[in-house]
Design a protein around this motif. Structure first.
Motif, PDB file in Angstrom:
ATOM      1  N   THR A   1       0.833  -1.201   0.000  1.00 17.03           N
ATOM      2  CA  THR A   1       0.000   0.000   0.000  1.00 17.03           C
ATOM      3  C   THR A   1       0.868   1.252   0.000  1.00 17.03           C
ATOM      4  N   TYR A   2       0.606   2.157  -0.914  1.00 17.38           N
ATOM      5  CA  TYR A   2       1.424   3.359  -1.034  1.00 17.38           C
ATOM      6  C   TYR A   2       0.584   4.625  -1.158  1.00 17.38           C
ATOM      7  N   VAL A   3      -0.717   4.464  -1.308  1.00 16.29           N
ATOM      8  CA  VAL A   3      -1.669   5.580  -1.308  1.00 16.29           C
ATOM      9  C   VAL A   3      -2.645   5.334  -0.170  1.00 16.29           C
ATOM     10  N   SER A   4      -2.903   6.344   0.657  1.00 21.20           N
ATOM     11  CA  SER A   4      -3.786   6.099   1.803  1.00 21.20           C
ATOM     12  C   SER A   4      -4.300   7.402   2.374  1.00 21.20           C
ATOM     13  N   SER A   5      -5.346   7.266   3.187  1.00 20.87           N
ATOM     14  CA  SER A   5      -5.724   8.300   4.144  1.00 20.87           C
ATOM     15  C   SER A   5      -5.215   7.831   5.493  1.00 20.87           C
ATOM     16  N   GLY A   6      -5.287   8.678   6.502  1.00 24.44           N
ATOM     17  CA  GLY A   6      -4.766   8.277   7.810  1.00 24.44           C
ATOM     18  C   GLY A   6      -4.651   9.452   8.738  1.00 24.44           C
ATOM     19  N   PRO A   7      -3.960   9.263   9.866  1.00 27.50           N
ATOM     20  CA  PRO A   7      -3.854  10.333  10.859  1.00 27.50           C
ATOM     21  C   PRO A   7      -3.248  11.622  10.308  1.00 27.50           C
ATOM     22  N   THR A   8      -2.368  11.506   9.297  1.00 26.61           N
ATOM     23  CA  THR A   8      -1.736  12.703   8.726  1.00 26.61           C
ATOM     24  C   THR A   8      -2.323  13.074   7.361  1.00 26.61           C
ATOM     25  N   ILE A   9      -3.249  12.257   6.852  1.00 27.62           N
ATOM     26  CA  ILE A   9      -3.834  12.490   5.527  1.00 27.62           C
ATOM     27  C   ILE A   9      -5.347  12.462   5.681  1.00 27.62           C
ATOM     28  N   PRO A  10      -5.996  13.609   5.700  1.00 29.30           N
ATOM     29  CA  PRO A  10      -7.457  13.638   5.929  1.00 29.30           C
ATOM     30  C   PRO A  10      -8.221  12.828   4.886  1.00 29.30           C
ATOM     31  N   VAL A  11      -9.300  12.219   5.334  1.00 27.29           N
ATOM     32  CA  VAL A  11     -10.151  11.429   4.448  1.00 27.29           C
ATOM     33  C   VAL A  11     -10.870  12.353   3.465  1.00 27.29           C
ATOM     34  N   ARG A  12     -10.877  11.940   2.208  1.00 27.72           N
ATOM     35  CA  ARG A  12     -11.686  12.609   1.197  1.00 27.72           C
ATOM     36  C   ARG A  12     -12.600  11.533   0.603  1.00 27.72           C
ATOM     37  N   PRO A  13     -13.907  11.538   0.933  1.00 26.95           N
ATOM     38  CA  PRO A  13     -14.801  10.442   0.528  1.00 26.95           C
ATOM     39  C   PRO A  13     -14.725  10.149  -0.968  1.00 26.95           C
ATOM     40  N   GLY A  14     -14.585   8.842  -1.275  1.00 30.39           N
ATOM     41  CA  GLY A  14     -14.505   8.407  -2.649  1.00 30.39           C
ATOM     42  C   GLY A  14     -13.094   8.235  -3.157  1.00 30.39           C
ATOM     43  N   SER A  15     -12.118   8.797  -2.447  1.00 36.18           N
ATOM     44  CA  SER A  15     -10.707   8.647  -2.807  1.00 36.18           C
ATOM     45  C   SER A  15     -10.013   7.780  -1.770  1.00 36.18           C
ATOM     46  N   PRO A  16      -9.081   6.886  -2.176  1.00 34.72           N
ATOM     47  CA  PRO A  16      -8.329   6.111  -1.185  1.00 34.72           C
ATOM     48  C   PRO A  16      -7.304   6.947  -0.436  1.00 34.72           C
ATOM     49  N   GLY A  17      -7.069   8.192  -0.881  1.00 38.81           N
ATOM     50  CA  GLY A  17      -6.147   9.058  -0.169  1.00 38.81           C
ATOM     51  C   GLY A  17      -5.094   9.653  -1.085  1.00 38.81           C
ATOM     52  N   ARG A  18      -3.989  10.060  -0.470  1.00 40.77           N
ATOM     53  CA  ARG A  18      -2.868  10.640  -1.201  1.00 40.77           C
ATOM     54  C   ARG A  18      -1.660   9.727  -1.108  1.00 40.77           C
ATOM     55  N   PRO A  19      -0.690   9.873  -2.016  1.00 38.31           N
ATOM     56  CA  PRO A  19       0.565   9.121  -1.861  1.00 38.31           C
ATOM     57  C   PRO A  19       1.188   9.432  -0.502  1.00 38.31           C
ATOM     58  N   GLN A  20       1.643   8.403   0.184  1.00 39.93           N
ATOM     59  CA  GLN A  20       2.258   8.606   1.488  1.00 39.93           C
ATOM     60  C   GLN A  20       3.539   9.427   1.345  1.00 39.93           C
ATOM     61  N   PRO A  21       3.815  10.330   2.284  1.00 36.99           N
ATOM     62  CA  PRO A  21       5.031  11.142   2.205  1.00 36.99           C
ATOM     63  C   PRO A  21       6.270  10.272   1.998  1.00 36.99           C
ATOM     64  N   GLY A  22       7.127  10.707   1.093  1.00 34.66           N
ATOM     65  CA  GLY A  22       8.306   9.932   0.727  1.00 34.66           C
ATOM     66  C   GLY A  22       8.111   9.100  -0.525  1.00 34.66           C
ATOM     67  N   ARG A  23       6.848   8.910  -0.953  1.00 40.20           N
ATOM     68  CA  ARG A  23       6.565   8.164  -2.187  1.00 40.20           C
ATOM     69  C   ARG A  23       6.558   9.132  -3.379  1.00 40.20           C
ATOM     70  N   ARG A  24       7.104   8.662  -4.496  1.00 44.94           N
ATOM     71  CA  ARG A  24       7.044   9.431  -5.743  1.00 44.94           C
ATOM     72  C   ARG A  24       6.033   8.761  -6.661  1.00 44.94           C
ATOM     73  N   VAL A  25       4.901   9.416  -6.854  1.00 47.32           N
ATOM     74  CA  VAL A  25       3.784   8.855  -7.611  1.00 47.32           C
ATOM     75  C   VAL A  25       3.424   9.800  -8.750  1.00 47.32           C
ATOM     76  N   ALA A  26       3.028   9.221  -9.879  1.00 46.05           N
ATOM     77  CA  ALA A  26       2.646  10.023 -11.034  1.00 46.05           C
ATOM     78  C   ALA A  26       1.534   9.325 -11.797  1.00 46.05           C
ATOM     79  N   ILE A  27       0.877  10.057 -12.679  1.00 42.76           N
ATOM     80  CA  ILE A  27      -0.095   9.508 -13.631  1.00 42.76           C
ATOM     81  C   ILE A  27       0.542   9.583 -15.017  1.00 42.76           C
ATOM     82  N   LEU A  28       0.673   8.424 -15.676  1.00 45.91           N
ATOM     83  CA  LEU A  28       1.323   8.372 -16.982  1.00 45.91           C
ATOM     84  C   LEU A  28       0.290   8.094 -18.075  1.00 45.91           C
ATOM     85  N   PRO A  29       0.526   8.574 -19.282  1.00 46.01           N
ATOM     86  CA  PRO A  29      -0.365   8.202 -20.388  1.00 46.01           C
ATOM     87  C   PRO A  29      -0.266   6.706 -20.659  1.00 46.01           C
TER      88      PRO A  29
END
Length: 515
Positions: free
Chosen positions: A318-346
């Protein structure tokens, strides 16, 4: 919190040592593992006992002549020795291959042959017939493991490099056979961003996990992560009771609870939450399936506790999440955890990250220590998921302006069954062998807004009249339970492209038109 300076592990790194050695030295008398069984029977294992047992098993495995890097398949149920054998293999410098006792002998045989397994550890209740017969492959029973635990332990954990292989996990691929995902010892170090940002895990926590040990979600979140932090883990191996979890939370003082969304749904429906004191619970975490906003809201209304979701895969966990430091946004699994490099590619063309709001392949940078070493003997599939500096697992997603991930399905046809990825090709191959079936396509079928099951869409042979129950039974004899279709729909023809390829995404619509 993970910073750029500590993203990478030390060059010499052993995953089992990382989880056990320091804990045994500084908190040896603390409970590491609690197993709750039938009738409420409870057994406990301290860190000192776990460290001693793991090093004893490591010495015993090496004493059988196993060499560094050889594969040890664990074919056991939800028993304490499962985790000890797993860490014992890592402590010896061997490669652990966790597997499910639900696998049929044919499925287990494929794993044994494909991985070139050198030893199989058999658990309680599994007959000799359940262990595939491979020349030169050792069969190790629970009596052997007991003798190893009592024997002289390995003086120290194997001196492995961070990039040395440690774990081989099989997951469904785009072909009819599962593929092996090979992880290095550094994968456990790569889990560190989860601890603060998804789990909120510290040494004072008690983690209750609803899964079984053969699942990587349980091995990781339920055992490895608590042990890496010096916390206590609680597992249950008694009869499956949908109302057991709130009672265990209260009785064991669980501060964290991990499960798939369907378990939370069952608790809300079948368990009397008001009868149990859940004040010890800080929050629940969920992965393996998408968490619907409705379920999260219902759980919070019933318990006052939040649910934190995570998105991951066998290749990276697991590398994308909500949690104590990442507020929940309903419908989204969260944000990339700090320290992770994540992108959207074509999906096609150069691997240049897309701007916020555009949909493409969810990718993680290949420098992430949690990323797999590669696919076992599958160089073509490995090359297909590597795009320049990025790894793409086939998930379609977009990032919003705040960095939250929005999931848009799979770029291929892999299905999700209770958190396990299942190839439709594998299930289709089993059903194609049924004498009454002319054609078959397999896909997910939505039975509710927030729940899908594996379904088989069948074209019978002329004159044949197979019934759904017998076809499900046919699959149940040849596939693990989580791969077996839960629904059968009969069609006159399968929807196909102009080139004759089955259009799996149109199967459900075709069945609806016939009903």
């Amino acid at each position: 919190m993970t910073t750029p300076d500590d993203r990478q592990p030390p060059p010499r790194f052993n995953a089992a040592r990382y989880c056990l050695a320091e804990n045994a030295r500084t908190r040896g008398g603390k409970t590491a593992l609690v197993m709750v069984g039938d009738g409420g029977h409870v057994s406990r294992l301290t860190y000192a006992e776990a460290d001693r047992a793991v090093r004893g098993i490591a010495a015993g495995l090496l004493g059988l002549g196993l060499k560094r890097g050889e594969r040890v398949m664990i074919r056991m149920g939800n028993e304490a020795d499962y985790v000890l054998v797993y860490f014992g293999a890592l402590a010896a410098g061997l490669i652990a291959l966790p597997s499910s006792p639900q696998l049929t002998p044919q499925e287990a045989s494929f794993l044994v042959e494909n991985a070139g397994v050198s030893a199989i550890v058999m658990g309680e209740g599994l007959s000799e017939a359940a262990a595939p017969d491979r020349p030169g492959c050792l069969r190790i029973g629970l009596q052997d493991i007991a003798a190893m635990k009592a024997g002289a332990p390995l003086a120290d954990y194997a001196d492995t490099a961070a990039d040395d292989p440690a774990t081989l996990v099989y997951t469904s691929g785009t072909t009819s056979r599962p593929k092996g995902v090979l992880h290095a010892h550094r994968a456990i170090w790569g889990r560190r961003p989860m601890h603060a940002h998804w789990l909120g895990l510290t040494e004072s926590d008690v983690m209750l996990h609803a899964g079984t040990m053969n699942w990587t979600y349980t091995l990781g979140v339920g055992i490895t992560d608590p042990w890496a932090c010096g916390a206590t883990t609680v597992l249950y191996n008694g009869p499956r009771d949908r109302g057991i979890w709130p009672r265990l939370i209260a009785e064991q003082g669980a501060t964290l609870f991990a499960a798939v969304p369907s378990v939370y749904r069952q608790m809300l429906k079948y368990a009397d939450l008001g009868r149990h004191d859940l004040s010890c619970l800080r929050h629940g975490v969920t992965a393996g399936e998408a968490l619907s906003p409705e379920l999260a809201t219902a759980w919070h209304a019933a318990t006052g506790k939040p649910l934190y979701e995570a998105l991951g895969m066998s290749e990276i966990s697991t590398y994308v999440s909500s949690g104590p430091t990442i507020p929940v946004r309903p419908g989204s699994p969260g944000r990339p955890q700090p320290g992770r490099r994540v992108a959207i590619l074509p999906p096609d063309g150069p691997p240049d990250p897309l701007p916020a709001g555009e949909t493409g392949l969810l990718a993680i940078h290949r420098s992430d220590p949690g990323l797999m070493l590669g696919y076992w003997q599958r160089p073509d599939e490995e090359a297909a998921v590597l795009r320049g500096e990025w790894f793409t697992g086939g998930d379609l997603a977009s990032l919003d302006a705040d960095g939250y991930v929005w999931f848009h399905g799979r770029n291929d046809d892999l299905m999700n069954a209770m958190g396990y990825r299942v190839s439709p090709v594998e299930v289709e191959g089993v059903l194609a062998g049924h004498p009454d079936i002319a054609e078959v396509g397999v896909a997910e079928l939505a039975v509710r807004a927030d729940l899908s099951v594996i379904a088989a869409f069948v074209v019978p042979r002329p004159g044949a009249q197979p019934d759904a129950e017998s076809l499900i039974a046919w699959c149940g004899e040849r596939l693990a339970a989580y791969k077996t279709p839960r629904a059968i729909r009969f069609l006159d023809t399968l929807p196909r492209t102009a080139n004759g390829k089955v259009q799996r995404k149109r199967l459900a619509d075709a069945a609806d038109r016939m009903s």
